[in-house]
Write an enzyme that holds these catalytic residues in place. Structure first.
Site, mmCIF file in Angstrom:
data_model
loop_
_atom_site.group_PDB
_atom_site.id
_atom_site.type_symbol
_atom_site.label_atom_id
_atom_site.label_comp_id
_atom_site.label_asym_id
_atom_site.label_seq_id
_atom_site.Cartn_x
_atom_site.Cartn_y
_atom_site.Cartn_z
ATOM 1 C CE LYS A 47 -4.393 1.552 0.551
ATOM 2 N NZ LYS A 47 -4.974 1.238 1.923
ATOM 3 C CG ASP A 75 -8.332 -1.729 1.830
ATOM 4 O OD1 ASP A 75 -9.189 -1.788 1.020
ATOM 5 O OD2 ASP A 75 -8.007 -0.746 2.465
#
Length: 217
Positions: A123, A142
């Site tokens: 991320k 996610d």
DNA sequence: ATCCCGAGGG
DNA sequence: CCCTCTGGAT
């Protein structure tokens, strides 16, 4: 779902979410070094919290070289208010040291290299590449992205890799960075895991889950 | 009280 | 897959 519908979803979310008083905002990256450090610090916190620490941190450690010479113990109190400070102090000092030792003091621009830095996962690397360098490297999946994508009908899969492939195929590359965060925001604010707020949802009429819900009654 | 725009480690 | 790490906003 077809691209036109997907892009309509994108347009509606893009128009709405910056205006709705979200408590998180994108950090305005001054340079790749600051972008990287701030993004590492941003994990599981608000950007407001990171911004609150910005000046104190970067006035004392303006370059990777300076930060590399610091000890995590002296950095820790400066970033205390953001939480996870013990680990994060070690992450950013460790990252600064690797930048100096292995990357000539520059921030690497590939996913593979970035992810070898302490505190940089998928991320964080995605954010640094897309925001600091304008390099679109896909969509970080996610739990929010996964749930929202499945419900709306962007994907039928629960496999993160396949979900990303579906999303990447559905949206133009310039939209990846933003769609990533819009889905996360939407997932938190409206399309929540329990009791999704359909009344507040801007894209309910395009949502597979919502339509199936109504069709059943 | 509850939640968290993650990563690392078991 | 599970857990832990933390303060702050709400």
């Amino acid at each position: 779902m077809n691209r036109e519908t997907a892009c309509e979803v994108y347009r509606r979310l893009l128009e709405h979410y910056p205006v709705v008083g979200e408590r998180r905002h994108f950090i305005d990256f001054a340079n790749p070094y600051e972008a990287l450090i701030q993004t590492i610090l941003s994990a599981q916190t608000t950007d407001r919290a990171v911004n609150a620490v910005h000046d104190a941190l970067f006035s004392r450690y303006p370059t990777p070289e300076v930060l590399a010479r610091a000890e995590p113990e002296e950095v820790e109190p400066i970033i205390h208010s953001i939480g996870f400070h013990h680990a994060k102090a070690r992450y950013i000092v460790g990252t600064a040291r690797r930048l100096v030792a292995e990357f000539g003091g520059e921030v690497p621009q590939t996913m593979e290299e970035l992810r070898t830095l302490p505190g940089v996962g998928r991320k964080t690397a995605n954010i640094v590449l897309s925001h600091a360098f304008g390099i679109n490297v896909g969509i970080a999946v996610d739990t929010h992205v996964r749930r929202v994508s499945k419900r709306i009908g962007f994907t039928n899969s629960t496999n993160p890799d396949i979900i990303e492939r579906d999303l990447v195929a559905l949206f133009p590359e310039e939209a990846w960075r933003d769609i990533n965060y819009l889905l996360i925001r939407h997932g938190r604010a409206v399309c929540t895991a329990q009791n999704p707020k359909h009344e507040q949802c801007l894209v309910a009429d395009l949502c597979r889950y919502y339509r199936a819900l109504n069709a059943g009654e």
